[in-house]
Design a protein around this motif. Structure first.
Motif, PDB file in Angstrom:
ATOM      1  N   SER A  59       0.852  -1.190   0.000  1.00 36.45           N
ATOM      2  CA  SER A  59       0.000   0.000   0.000  1.00 36.45           C
ATOM      3  C   SER A  59       0.888   1.241   0.000  1.00 36.45           C
ATOM      4  CB  SER A  59      -0.929   0.007   1.215  1.00 36.45           C
ATOM      5  OG  SER A  59      -0.182   0.006   2.419  1.00 36.45           O
ATOM      6  N   PHE A  60       0.436   2.282  -0.715  1.00 35.74           N
ATOM      7  CA  PHE A  60       1.181   3.528  -0.829  1.00 35.74           C
ATOM      8  C   PHE A  60       0.420   4.616  -0.066  1.00 35.74           C
ATOM      9  CE2 PHE A  60       3.386   1.077  -3.619  1.00 35.74           C
ATOM     10  CZ  PHE A  60       4.104   1.687  -4.632  1.00 35.74           C
ATOM     11  N   ASP A 118      -6.204  10.026  -2.291  1.00 41.84           N
ATOM     12  CA  ASP A 118      -7.211   9.036  -1.897  1.00 41.84           C
ATOM     13  C   ASP A 118      -7.444   8.009  -3.011  1.00 41.84           C
ATOM     14  OD1 ASP A 118      -7.607  10.330   0.563  1.00 41.84           O
ATOM     15  OD2 ASP A 118      -9.011  11.751  -0.365  1.00 41.84           O
ATOM     16  N   ASN A 119      -8.283   7.043  -2.701  1.00 37.73           N
ATOM     17  CA  ASN A 119      -8.705   6.019  -3.669  1.00 37.73           C
ATOM     18  C   ASN A 119      -7.545   5.155  -4.170  1.00 37.73           C
ATOM     19  OD1 ASN A 119     -11.354   7.124  -3.558  1.00 37.73           O
ATOM     20  ND2 ASN A 119     -10.771   8.654  -5.090  1.00 37.73           N
ATOM     21  N   LEU A 120      -6.531   4.951  -3.323  1.00 32.69           N
ATOM     22  CA  LEU A 120      -5.427   4.064  -3.682  1.00 32.69           C
ATOM     23  C   LEU A 120      -5.734   2.655  -3.197  1.00 32.69           C
ATOM     24  CD1 LEU A 120      -2.117   6.036  -2.999  1.00 32.69           C
ATOM     25  CD2 LEU A 120      -2.959   5.194  -5.186  1.00 32.69           C
ATOM     26  N   LEU A 121      -5.610   1.676  -4.078  1.00 31.87           N
ATOM     27  CA  LEU A 121      -5.852   0.285  -3.751  1.00 31.87           C
ATOM     28  C   LEU A 121      -4.542  -0.499  -3.795  1.00 31.87           C
ATOM     29  CD1 LEU A 121      -9.083  -0.335  -5.862  1.00 31.87           C
ATOM     30  CD2 LEU A 121      -8.916   0.307  -3.448  1.00 31.87           C
ATOM     31  N   TYR A 146       6.609  -3.769  -5.601  1.00 30.93           N
ATOM     32  CA  TYR A 146       5.512  -3.076  -4.942  1.00 30.93           C
ATOM     33  C   TYR A 146       4.620  -2.420  -5.995  1.00 30.93           C
ATOM     34  CZ  TYR A 146       8.949  -3.319  -1.143  1.00 30.93           C
ATOM     35  OH  TYR A 146       9.885  -3.743  -0.233  1.00 30.93           O
ATOM     36  N   GLY A 147       3.329  -2.289  -5.668  1.00 32.03           N
ATOM     37  CA  GLY A 147       2.424  -1.657  -6.617  1.00 32.03           C
ATOM     38  C   GLY A 147       1.177  -1.128  -5.964  1.00 32.03           C
ATOM     39  N   ALA A 148       0.543  -0.165  -6.637  1.00 33.00           N
ATOM     40  CA  ALA A 148      -0.734   0.384  -6.193  1.00 33.00           C
ATOM     41  C   ALA A 148      -1.483   0.893  -7.409  1.00 33.00           C
ATOM     42  CB  ALA A 148      -0.518   1.516  -5.186  1.00 33.00           C
ATOM     43  N   GLU A 190       7.092  16.477  -1.237  1.00 34.60           N
ATOM     44  CA  GLU A 190       6.196  15.345  -1.415  1.00 34.60           C
ATOM     45  C   GLU A 190       6.635  14.226  -0.482  1.00 34.60           C
ATOM     46  OE1 GLU A 190       4.722  15.491  -6.008  1.00 34.60           O
ATOM     47  OE2 GLU A 190       6.779  14.861  -5.632  1.00 34.60           O
ATOM     48  N   LYS A 191       5.680  13.476   0.049  1.00 36.80           N
ATOM     49  CA  LYS A 191       5.983  12.437   1.025  1.00 36.80           C
ATOM     50  C   LYS A 191       5.346  11.117   0.597  1.00 36.80           C
ATOM     51  CE  LYS A 191       6.203  15.759   4.835  1.00 36.80           C
ATOM     52  NZ  LYS A 191       5.630  16.145   6.158  1.00 36.80           N
ATOM     53  N   LEU A 192       6.092  10.053   0.815  1.00 38.65           N
ATOM     54  CA  LEU A 192       5.606   8.733   0.435  1.00 38.65           C
ATOM     55  C   LEU A 192       6.076   7.708   1.457  1.00 38.65           C
ATOM     56  CD1 LEU A 192       4.317   6.784  -1.711  1.00 38.65           C
ATOM     57  CD2 LEU A 192       6.631   6.564  -2.648  1.00 38.65           C
ATOM     58  N   THR A 193       5.166   6.900   1.962  1.00 38.66           N
ATOM     59  CA  THR A 193       5.510   5.741   2.789  1.00 38.66           C
ATOM     60  C   THR A 193       4.863   4.508   2.176  1.00 38.66           C
ATOM     61  OG1 THR A 193       3.625   6.153   4.255  1.00 38.66           O
ATOM     62  CG2 THR A 193       5.758   7.048   4.934  1.00 38.66           C
ATOM     63  N   LEU A 194       5.519   3.375   2.370  1.00 39.36           N
ATOM     64  CA  LEU A 194       5.023   2.099   1.850  1.00 39.36           C
ATOM     65  C   LEU A 194       4.735   1.159   3.014  1.00 39.36           C
ATOM     66  CD1 LEU A 194       7.580   1.459  -1.060  1.00 39.36           C
ATOM     67  CD2 LEU A 194       5.378   2.636  -1.160  1.00 39.36           C
ATOM     68  N   GLY A 195       3.641   0.451   2.919  1.00 41.87           N
ATOM     69  CA  GLY A 195       3.305  -0.600   3.874  1.00 41.87           C
ATOM     70  C   GLY A 195       3.156  -1.918   3.134  1.00 41.87           C
ATOM     71  N   THR A 196       3.601  -3.006   3.738  1.00 47.34           N
ATOM     72  CA  THR A 196       3.570  -4.296   3.047  1.00 47.34           C
ATOM     73  C   THR A 196       3.114  -5.416   3.971  1.00 47.34           C
ATOM     74  OG1 THR A 196       5.883  -4.839   3.573  1.00 47.34           O
ATOM     75  CG2 THR A 196       5.479  -3.619   1.534  1.00 47.34           C
ATOM     76  N   HIS A 197       2.389  -6.362   3.383  1.00 43.60           N
ATOM     77  CA  HIS A 197       2.117  -7.659   3.993  1.00 43.60           C
ATOM     78  C   HIS A 197       2.786  -8.699   3.096  1.00 43.60           C
ATOM     79  CE1 HIS A 197      -0.992  -6.099   6.772  1.00 43.60           C
ATOM     80  NE2 HIS A 197      -1.309  -5.287   5.774  1.00 43.60           N
ATOM     81  N   GLN A 198       3.681  -9.508   3.660  1.00 41.35           N
ATOM     82  CA  GLN A 198       4.399 -10.501   2.871  1.00 41.35           C
ATOM     83  C   GLN A 198       4.103 -11.904   3.383  1.00 41.35           C
ATOM     84  OE1 GLN A 198       8.558  -9.163   2.930  1.00 41.35           O
ATOM     85  NE2 GLN A 198       8.278  -8.316   0.889  1.00 41.35           N
ATOM     86  N   PHE A 199       3.729 -12.787   2.453  1.00 43.36           N
ATOM     87  CA  PHE A 199       3.488 -14.198   2.742  1.00 43.36           C
ATOM     88  C   PHE A 199       4.462 -15.008   1.890  1.00 43.36           C
ATOM     89  CE2 PHE A 199      -0.386 -11.769   3.184  1.00 43.36           C
ATOM     90  CZ  PHE A 199      -0.928 -12.199   4.379  1.00 43.36           C
ATOM     91  N   GLY A 200       5.287 -15.827   2.531  1.00 39.94           N
ATOM     92  CA  GLY A 200       6.305 -16.526   1.767  1.00 39.94           C
ATOM     93  C   GLY A 200       6.543 -17.949   2.226  1.00 39.94           C
ATOM     94  N   ILE A 201       7.246 -18.690   1.384  1.00 38.22           N
ATOM     95  CA  ILE A 201       7.649 -20.059   1.669  1.00 38.22           C
ATOM     96  C   ILE A 201       9.075 -20.231   1.173  1.00 38.22           C
ATOM     97  CG2 ILE A 201       6.757 -20.991  -0.519  1.00 38.22           C
ATOM     98  CD1 ILE A 201       5.927 -23.504   1.091  1.00 38.22           C
TER      99      ILE A 201
END
Length: 214
Positions: free
Chosen positions: A32-33, A44-47, A79-81, A190-201
């Protein structure tokens, strides 16, 4: 005296060889961005979008109870949004890739027979190697843009499961949540932060000199 020094040297080498492992992992990143323009207005409206990641590195047992492990390695994260703004009939999408160097700790919480449960934490420095921004029908290269191209410091924490499949190899599965330290452009604020959920094997492999079990 020389014999004592030699014995001490052999002992230190045996300790350094004890507990050496390699790990490899592959999985999915849901990112998420959180973006603010130079006037402090959020976008707003970022998925979120689901992308892949890959990591590999070194793992070392650092206590006699075999509950604490030091890790270090490299990672390749995508990463993507995606989003839109109906009031201005605008569509936008980000697709970026970062190469990272990370260090962390794994702590064995408990063990049920051969199944081990871990808590994990890590810190990583990542820099962009590829990136595109799409606005309507126009595509822009983000490499070199300050608000994206500055090095990102990522903090991550999560949990994992480990199960041996042979005397030298274990299979591993885990989840982690990560958040980047704030990235900002000195020119336009301009400011940007990234949040991530990672699922791995992945897999953990004992090196030939590793006198350890799972």
């Amino acid at each position: 005296m020389k014999r004592k020094l030699l014995i001490n040297l052999i002992f230190l080498i045996s300790i350094s060889n004890y507990g050496q492992q390699l790990y490899m992992e592959y999985g999915s990143t849901i990112s998420s961005f959180d973006y603010e323009n130079s006037r402090g207005q959020p976008l707003d409206n970022l998925l979120s979008k689901s992308k892949s990641y890959f990591g590999m590195g070194y793992r070392h047992v650092i206590n006699s109870q075999k509950t604490l492990f030091l890790t270090g390695g490299i990672s390749y994260n995508n990463y993507g949004a995606i989003g839109s703004e109906s009031s201005v009939d605008n569509y936008f999408e980000w697709d970026v890739s970062y190469l990272g160097i990370k260090a962390g700790l794994d702590f064995r919480l408990f063990q049920l027979r051969d199944l081990s449960f871990f808590a994990k934490g890590s810190i990583a420095s990542e820099f962009m190697v590829r990136g595109n921004q799409t606005i309507n029908n126009d595509v822009f290269n983000l490499v070199g843009e300050e608000e994206f191209n500055n090095n990102i410091i990522f903090l991550r924490a999560g949990v994992g499961l480990q199960y041996p499949i042979s005397s030298s190899t274990a299979i591993y599965a885990g989840y982690s949540y990560g958040k980047s330290v704030l990235i900002s452009s000195g020119e336009n604020s301009e400011k940007l932060t990234l949040g991530t959920h990672q699922f791995g094997i992945g897999f953990i492999i004992n090196l030939p000199n590793c006198y350890c079990d799972f």
